[in-house]
Design an enzyme around this catalytic site. Structure first.
Site, PDB file in Angstrom:
ATOM      1  N   HIS A 123      77.424  73.359  44.740  1.00 23.62           N
ATOM      2  CA  HIS A 123      77.008  74.500  43.913  1.00 23.62           C
ATOM      3  C   HIS A 123      75.532  74.767  44.231  1.00 23.62           C
ATOM      4  CE1 HIS A 123      75.866  76.498  40.106  1.00 23.62           C
ATOM      5  NE2 HIS A 123      77.150  76.715  39.893  1.00 23.62           N
ATOM      6  N   ASP A 200      76.929  65.138  41.128  1.00 27.18           N
ATOM      7  CA  ASP A 200      76.997  66.319  40.277  1.00 27.18           C
ATOM      8  C   ASP A 200      78.359  66.287  39.588  1.00 27.18           C
ATOM      9  OD1 ASP A 200      77.456  68.782  39.177  1.00 27.18           O
ATOM     10  OD2 ASP A 200      76.839  69.939  40.931  1.00 27.18           O
ATOM     11  N   GLN A 203      81.816  69.509  37.053  1.00 28.59           N
ATOM     12  CA  GLN A 203      83.250  69.783  36.948  1.00 28.59           C
ATOM     13  C   GLN A 203      84.039  68.526  36.608  1.00 28.59           C
ATOM     14  OE1 GLN A 203      84.672  72.691  36.892  1.00 28.59           O
ATOM     15  NE2 GLN A 203      82.755  73.759  37.314  1.00 28.59           N
ATOM     16  N   LYS A 226      80.804  72.582  29.748  1.00 25.65           N
ATOM     17  CA  LYS A 226      82.052  72.487  30.506  1.00 25.65           C
ATOM     18  C   LYS A 226      82.916  71.350  29.970  1.00 25.65           C
ATOM     19  CE  LYS A 226      79.721  74.164  34.646  1.00 25.65           C
ATOM     20  NZ  LYS A 226      80.140  75.476  35.143  1.00 25.65           N
ATOM     21  N   CYS A 364      78.682  80.709  43.011  1.00 28.67           N
ATOM     22  CA  CYS A 364      77.423  79.983  43.264  1.00 28.67           C
ATOM     23  C   CYS A 364      77.580  78.980  44.404  1.00 28.67           C
ATOM     24  CB  CYS A 364      76.923  79.270  42.021  1.00 28.67           C
ATOM     25  SG  CYS A 364      76.527  80.376  40.676  1.00 28.67           S
TER      26      CYS A 364
HETATM   27  C1  LIG Z   1      79.767  71.766  40.496  1.00 29.10           C
HETATM   28  C2  LIG Z   1      78.750  72.437  39.624  1.00 29.10           C
HETATM   29  N1  LIG Z   1      77.474  72.034  39.669  1.00 29.10           N
HETATM   30  C3  LIG Z   1      76.530  72.585  38.881  1.00 29.10           C
HETATM   31  C4  LIG Z   1      76.811  73.603  38.004  1.00 29.10           C
HETATM   32  C5  LIG Z   1      75.713  74.179  37.179  1.00 29.10           C
HETATM   33  O1  LIG Z   1      75.903  73.924  35.845  1.00 29.10           O
HETATM   34  P1  LIG Z   1      74.975  74.599  34.729  1.00 29.10           P
HETATM   35  O2  LIG Z   1      74.936  76.060  35.051  1.00 29.10           O
HETATM   36  O3  LIG Z   1      75.655  74.291  33.448  1.00 29.10           O
HETATM   37  O4  LIG Z   1      73.626  73.978  34.842  1.00 29.10           O
HETATM   38  C6  LIG Z   1      78.125  74.058  37.930  1.00 29.10           C
HETATM   39  C7  LIG Z   1      78.470  75.162  37.006  1.00 29.10           C
HETATM   40  O5  LIG Z   1      78.945  76.200  37.361  1.00 29.10           O
HETATM   41  C8  LIG Z   1      79.110  73.470  38.751  1.00 29.10           C
HETATM   42  O6  LIG Z   1      80.380  73.882  38.710  1.00 29.10           O
END
Ligand SMILES: Cc1ncc(COP(=O)(O)O)c(C=O)c1O
Lengths: 406, 164
Positions: A123, A200, A203, A226, A364
């Site tokens: 991401h 990370d 998910q 999430k 993203c």
């Molecule tokens: C794999 C992954 N990493 C990071 C994020 C970023 O999360 P947040 O926007 O809650 O900081 C997301 C959210 O879309 C994600 O799916």
């Protein structure tokens, strides 16, 4: 304990509504999940009964707020099996947690020519913070490629893991492909070279049982929203020794022990990394989400999700013109797809008119889109409160898309 | 309820399938690139200007049906028009897709011609940017801007931000 979907859906009041006159079918859980009544009630109760700032009042409200906030920290600790509560830092979310590590771990440890190793399926929030700190320090960002199924190329990972690698940052589960990465193996390989690993978990946290001690990861990050909790709060887990050695991320109140104009000494963990008034209600709400999850039998919920995923994959594949992007052997809850001759954005609009909420776009993850040669995808992402009937409605609606564009 | 048929009108579907003026213009003396970072839509507009006259115009790129059809119909409409006329049409188009004119508001001016098929877009706020990307990019091409225009550079009132 039986997995009673009707009862479970009753706990999520938002699901009861109509969208464009049709029953809402919410298949965008990877973007954010909905909140059970228990979480909503906790938030309301906090603001109606206990609202106060924490760690500083002598009065009873502040005492109760502080207690609830720290209890939430302990709930997170036990949920991910961390050793100690002070290894749990509350942040604004995944993104802030990664930025914290990039700044506070990256800056002191990266020098010119050093390397940060990420993957092609990250991401943007696990790309850009590293890019920024690499640029600042003259370090290099290295990227592990994925194969056509959307699995990490482990052979390439081993090749790219070098004596110059200072940290590995990899997603536990891809938000686009659904791929669950072999993180244990990755961590073992990195640790053989004394390289720390950040996972990370944005998910993964909602779909897999996470045990940071067993994984032996050095950092684990996720967002409450999430995980059926509120927005605006997330978690950085870090091994204590690493966190101790890291300088603070932001300066301000709460993160200090004493301040003079000549010198400030910092507070101990975890407060060193929690400058300013945190999202108190949010953290407590996350605690409530974790409590709720304990009542539903996570293993049964995960099983239900796997069945839905298999059913959705099978029915989607039977539609001519559909291409599923991300066919890893080990995957969960997410299906990205394209439909021949129809742009994902148009799919999204038409499904929305049928009450079906999906995500379309690059999610993203622009480098990953490029890897698969698509400008964007349509994506459904499941939660345990979804049903087979909802998958059927989604499939019927998708056939409507084909009708419009025939 | 919004009707999908208002959005995906036959003309739009047709231009999506068989976009007109979909090529790189060899004799172009103006060019600009447009980009919608939210959905990845990407477009190049090529212009051959003779003084104030749009002698020829074409586009290339990838995007959703709305953005592709919009670019296609725009090029069809603008070919042979003056710069001034084009600016008027741009204003009219912007008004129409953001809700200033049309069934709910004032009548759509006659001069919008075929472009009136986009009047349904206003019922779909998430798609307004798809419809206007080509027009903003055309505007940038007139000025021969070198930086790609982005739909996210609009101010909060939906007007494209002034670029230097
Ligand atoms: C794999 C992954 N990493 C990071 C994020 C970023 O999360 P947040 O926007 O809650 O900081 C997301 C959210 O879309 C994600 O799916």
């Amino acid at each position: 304990m039986k997995f009673d979907i009707v009862k479970i859906r009753e706990e999520f009041p938002i699901l009861r509504q109509k969208a464009h006159g049709k029953p809402l079918v919410y298949l965008d859980n990877a973007a954010t999940s909905h909140k059970p009544r228990a979480v909503l009630k906790t938030l309301e109760q906090f603001y109606t009964e206990d609202n106060a700032n924490i760690h500083r009042g002598v009065h009873i409200l502040s005492e109760r707020a502080t207690e609830a906030y720290e209890a939430a920290r302990a709930k997170v600790q036990h949920f991910i099996h961390a050793n100690r509560p002070d290894e749990i830092i509350f942040t604004r979310g995944t993104t802030e947690a990664i930025n914290l590590v990039a700044q506070s771990y990256g800056r002191p440890n990266l020098n010119a020519g050093d390397e940060v190793l990420i993957t092609e399926m990250e991401h943007h929030s696990n790309i850009v913070p590293w890019q920024m700190i690499c640029e600042e320090r003259g370090a290099l960002l290295k990227v592990v490629p994925v194969n056509d199924a959307g699995e990490l190329r482990l052979d390439q990972f081993e090749k790219l893991l070098s004596s110059k690698t200072r940290i590995v940052a990899v997603t536990h589960m891809s938000n686009v492909l659904g791929t669950i990465n072999p993180v244990k193996e990755i961590i073992q390989k990195a640790h053989q070279k004394n390289i720390p690993v950040l996972l990370d978990g944005a998910q993964a946290i909602a779909h897999l049982a996470v045990n940071v001690e067993e994984l032996d990861c050095d950092f684990y990050v996720f967002s409450a929203h999430k995980l059926y909790g509120p927005t605006g709060v997330g978690v950085l887990y870090g091994k204590r020794a690493l966190l101790e050695a890291m300088p603070p991320y932001q300066g301000g109140g709460d993160m200090i022990r004493s301040v003079t104009f000549e010198k400030t000494t910092y507070n101990q963990l975890p407060y060193k990394f929690e400058a300013g008034t945190p999202n108190i209600a949010g953290a407590i709400g996350l605690g409530a989400a974790i409590d709720y999850l304990r009542t539903i039998d996570f293993e049964k919920a995960a099983h239900h999700e796997r069945e839905l995923l298999a059913y959705a994959t099978e029915t989607l594949q039977s539609i001519p013109g559909v291409r599923i992007i991300g066919t890893a052997k080990n995957k969960a809850s997410v299906i990205s797809f394209s439909l021949e001759g129809v742009h994902p954005h148009d799919i999204g609009t038409i499904l929305d008119q049928e009450g079906v909420a999906i995500r379309t776009g690059h999610h993203c993850a622009q480098p990953l889109m490029k890897r698969f040669g698509v400008p964007a995808t349509a994506r459904i992402s499941l939660a345990f409160y979804n049903t087979r009937e909802e998958i059927d409605i989604f499939i019927r609606s998708l056939k409507k898309v084909k009708e419009v564009f025939k | 309820m919004n009707d999908l048929k208002d959005l995906y009108q036959e003309v739009i579907l047709d231009h999506n399938k068989r976009p007109r003026n979909f090529c790189k213009l060899q004799q172009a003396n103006h060019h600009a690139e447009g980009y919608n970072p939210l959905c990845g839509d990407h477009i190049d507009i090529y212009l051959q200007m003779e003084g104030d006259l749009i002698k020829d115009i074409s586009f290339e790129g990838s995007g959703c049906a709305i953005s592709k059809a919009s670019a296609s119909l725009m090029t069809d409409t603008l070919k042979g028009k003056t710069r001034e006329k084009a600016e008027t049409l741009f204003d009219g188009f912007h008004q129409m897709v953001t809700g200033g004119t049309g069934p709910a508001g004032k009548e759509i001016p006659q001069e919008m011609g075929k472009l009136a098929v986009f009047s349904g877009v206003r019922e779909f706020p998430a798609r307004v940017k798809c419809a206007s990307l080509a027009w903003h990019t055309f505007h940038a091409a007139l000025e021969n801007r070198h930086e790609a225009v982005s739909t996210e550079e609009e101010d909060l009132n939906g007007k494209p931000a002034q670029q230097s």
